[in-house]
Design a protein around this motif. Sequence first.
Motif, PDB file in Angstrom:
ATOM      1  N   GLY A   1       0.810  -1.209   0.000  1.00  0.00           N
ATOM      2  CA  GLY A   1       0.000   0.000   0.000  1.00  0.00           C
ATOM      3  C   GLY A   1       0.843   1.259   0.000  1.00  0.00           C
ATOM      4  N   THR A   2       0.258   2.360  -0.468  1.00  0.00           N
ATOM      5  CA  THR A   2       0.993   3.615  -0.518  1.00  0.00           C
ATOM      6  C   THR A   2       0.040   4.804  -0.481  1.00  0.00           C
TER       7      THR A   2
ATOM      8  N   VAL B   1       0.872  11.181  13.884  1.00  0.00           N
ATOM      9  CA  VAL B   1       0.610  10.705  15.241  1.00  0.00           C
ATOM     10  C   VAL B   1      -0.072   9.336  15.202  1.00  0.00           C
ATOM     11  N   LYS B   2      -1.180   9.235  14.485  1.00  0.00           N
ATOM     12  CA  LYS B   2      -1.923   7.976  14.425  1.00  0.00           C
ATOM     13  C   LYS B   2      -2.386   7.707  13.005  1.00  0.00           C
ATOM     14  N   MET B   3      -2.530   6.425  12.694  1.00  0.00           N
ATOM     15  CA  MET B   3      -3.160   6.000  11.451  1.00  0.00           C
ATOM     16  C   MET B   3      -4.003   4.776  11.753  1.00  0.00           C
ATOM     17  N   ASP B   4      -5.256   4.842  11.354  1.00  0.00           N
ATOM     18  CA  ASP B   4      -6.208   3.760  11.617  1.00  0.00           C
ATOM     19  C   ASP B   4      -6.284   3.433  13.104  1.00  0.00           C
ATOM     20  N   GLY B   5      -6.165   4.474  13.950  1.00  0.00           N
ATOM     21  CA  GLY B   5      -6.277   4.312  15.387  1.00  0.00           C
ATOM     22  C   GLY B   5      -5.023   3.825  16.082  1.00  0.00           C
ATOM     23  N   VAL B   6      -3.930   3.615  15.349  1.00  0.00           N
ATOM     24  CA  VAL B   6      -2.680   3.098  15.925  1.00  0.00           C
ATOM     25  C   VAL B   6      -1.643   4.215  15.958  1.00  0.00           C
TER      26      VAL B   6
ATOM     27  N   ASN C   1      -4.158  -2.572   4.183  1.00  0.00           N
ATOM     28  CA  ASN C   1      -5.391  -1.804   3.925  1.00  0.00           C
ATOM     29  C   ASN C   1      -5.421  -1.201   2.529  1.00  0.00           C
ATOM     30  N   VAL C   2      -4.878  -1.911   1.540  1.00  0.00           N
ATOM     31  CA  VAL C   2      -4.882  -1.420   0.163  1.00  0.00           C
ATOM     32  C   VAL C   2      -6.319  -1.252  -0.321  1.00  0.00           C
ATOM     33  N   GLY C   3      -6.605  -0.065  -0.856  1.00  0.00           N
ATOM     34  CA  GLY C   3      -7.945   0.227  -1.374  1.00  0.00           C
ATOM     35  C   GLY C   3      -8.905   0.808  -0.359  1.00  0.00           C
ATOM     36  N   ARG C   4      -8.496   0.893   0.914  1.00  0.00           N
ATOM     37  CA  ARG C   4      -9.369   1.432   1.950  1.00  0.00           C
ATOM     38  C   ARG C   4      -9.012   2.878   2.257  1.00  0.00           C
ATOM     39  N   THR C   5      -9.961   3.607   2.815  1.00  0.00           N
ATOM     40  CA  THR C   5      -9.727   4.968   3.294  1.00  0.00           C
ATOM     41  C   THR C   5      -9.558   4.930   4.798  1.00  0.00           C
TER      42      THR C   5
ATOM     43  N   THR D   1      -7.480  15.555  12.016  1.00  0.00           N
ATOM     44  CA  THR D   1      -7.799  14.208  11.542  1.00  0.00           C
ATOM     45  C   THR D   1      -8.214  14.298  10.084  1.00  0.00           C
ATOM     46  N   VAL D   2      -7.499  13.579   9.229  1.00  0.00           N
ATOM     47  CA  VAL D   2      -7.778  13.610   7.793  1.00  0.00           C
ATOM     48  C   VAL D   2      -8.078  12.197   7.319  1.00  0.00           C
ATOM     49  N   GLU D   3      -8.810  12.105   6.212  1.00  0.00           N
ATOM     50  CA  GLU D   3      -9.106  10.816   5.591  1.00  0.00           C
ATOM     51  C   GLU D   3      -8.206  10.646   4.369  1.00  0.00           C
ATOM     52  N   ILE D   4      -7.547   9.498   4.284  1.00  0.00           N
ATOM     53  CA  ILE D   4      -6.618   9.292   3.178  1.00  0.00           C
ATOM     54  C   ILE D   4      -6.807   7.901   2.582  1.00  0.00           C
ATOM     55  N   LEU D   5      -6.816   7.844   1.251  1.00  0.00           N
ATOM     56  CA  LEU D   5      -6.990   6.586   0.532  1.00  0.00           C
ATOM     57  C   LEU D   5      -5.637   5.883   0.405  1.00  0.00           C
TER      58      LEU D   5
END
Length: 501
Positions: free
Chosen positions: A302-303, A363-368, A383-387, A400-404
């Motif tokens: 993923g990237t 700081v965090k990504m996907d709660g981690v 999490n390839v393909g997920r936001t 907090t931002v949403e990233i694909l």
Amino acid sequence: RASSVAVVVVVASSASRRRRSPRGVGGALRLRSLPPRATMTDDEEREELEEEVSPNPATTMDDPSSEPLLPETDATWQGVVRRVSDGVVVIKTTGVRAFDTESAGSAYATGFVVDKARGVVLTNRHVCRPGPVTAEAVFQNREEVPLRALYSDPVHDFAFMRFDPSLVKFQKVTDVPLAPDGAAVGLEVRIVGNDSGEKLSILSATLARLDRDAPKYGSKGYNDFNTFYIQAASGTKGGSSGSPVVDVNGRAVALNAGSKTKGSAAYYLPLHRVKRALDLLRDACPANPGDAEWRAPIIPRGTTQTTFQYRGFDECRRLGVSIETEAVLRAAQGVDGTGALVVNDTVPGGPGEGVLVVGDVLVKMDGVVVVDFVTLESILDDNVGRTLACVVERGGVAKTVEILVGDLHAITPSRMLEIAGGVVNALSYQQARNFQLPCGGVYVAEPGYVLGVANVPKHAILTSLGNTPTPDLDAFAAAYAKLKEGDRVPVSYFVHAERHR
């Protein structure tokens, strides 16, 4: 922005085509598919590291009359080196076409067996090359077997090649186990490989750093990123790329990748993501396989097309990180934590553009809580393909931002178009990052005859052919297929140094 020049498209008869191009590609449209692998480096001199991009006297096998001797060390190290050397091979590679960042050429390097039942050899990505390649493995008893490219990582400097175990008749082959968590500051190691083209050399070193930035190879070729490197003063030179860095238990704790051309500093790739890829590869490839039984390994990558760098907490405070956030990041790292991941750049058109900005502290990504590259890449690869929700601190304010999460393999070129000795391919993530351009444009890996006569340079981006826009490789192939013998048409292009002209 673009430069237009006239180009004579030569679609000649077979006789004249043989005179002009020994490969017989003077105008014949050949869209070739490559194995699902990754990309690699340029033929210009590296800024920091020495790597095997062309043969030279230091990396030419001279078939010495006597076997190299093991160094005089204690009995424990002597036994380890003897055991490991049974799994170390000299790799002879020839890149038969220019592709992406690499020119055609030959080189000597090193690899080591990580699965003898399947015939899997681990080496560097820049050894395996991104395009068509032929290769051989030479064992310590001088037995030679063909190697085939199996998987190259799109970003990190490792690749897997394979041989048919049944072809090795007399050499006792041993596996070298991978131990990514075995690396530690102060650990004494040995680097076993084809250093300086000597078939087998054993260099000693003590690991000094585990958190070095990924080395910068140059501005027009392959560079590793989004990972730490391990540093030691082993003084490795040409031919040693792909050597195992082993501890006293005979386990590989890192993969030798390069060194400074002036000085003894050497750089090793950590093995955490290498081990993950090997485990997935084993699931895809049965033991003792015939060619028909093998299938392309599926290794999700993923990237966000964003480059992060690890920066000390003092610098993070200057970027606005609060004491509370620093406490959270320190607690997640323990006593060894000294900094955080900071956004260094994003690729135009990628998922990170406009979402993350330079200077954002992750700081965090996907709660981690994310404090190192291994954690970051584990989340992205799963999490390839997920936001995903991503928490960053920007100028002292938590956002907090949403990233694909994009598919890294989808932006890694696997096809090329040959034109009269020249090669064009889709602009890779590697070069898009170097040039700060969107992925997927038509990139000139080698001008060849037709593009060369038109003075189109290597590394150029082609934007139109015959006044037909060519945003991608398929569009360029379709435009070229319409041309007839003797047509004189304009081709528009630009080079990255003048893209704002």
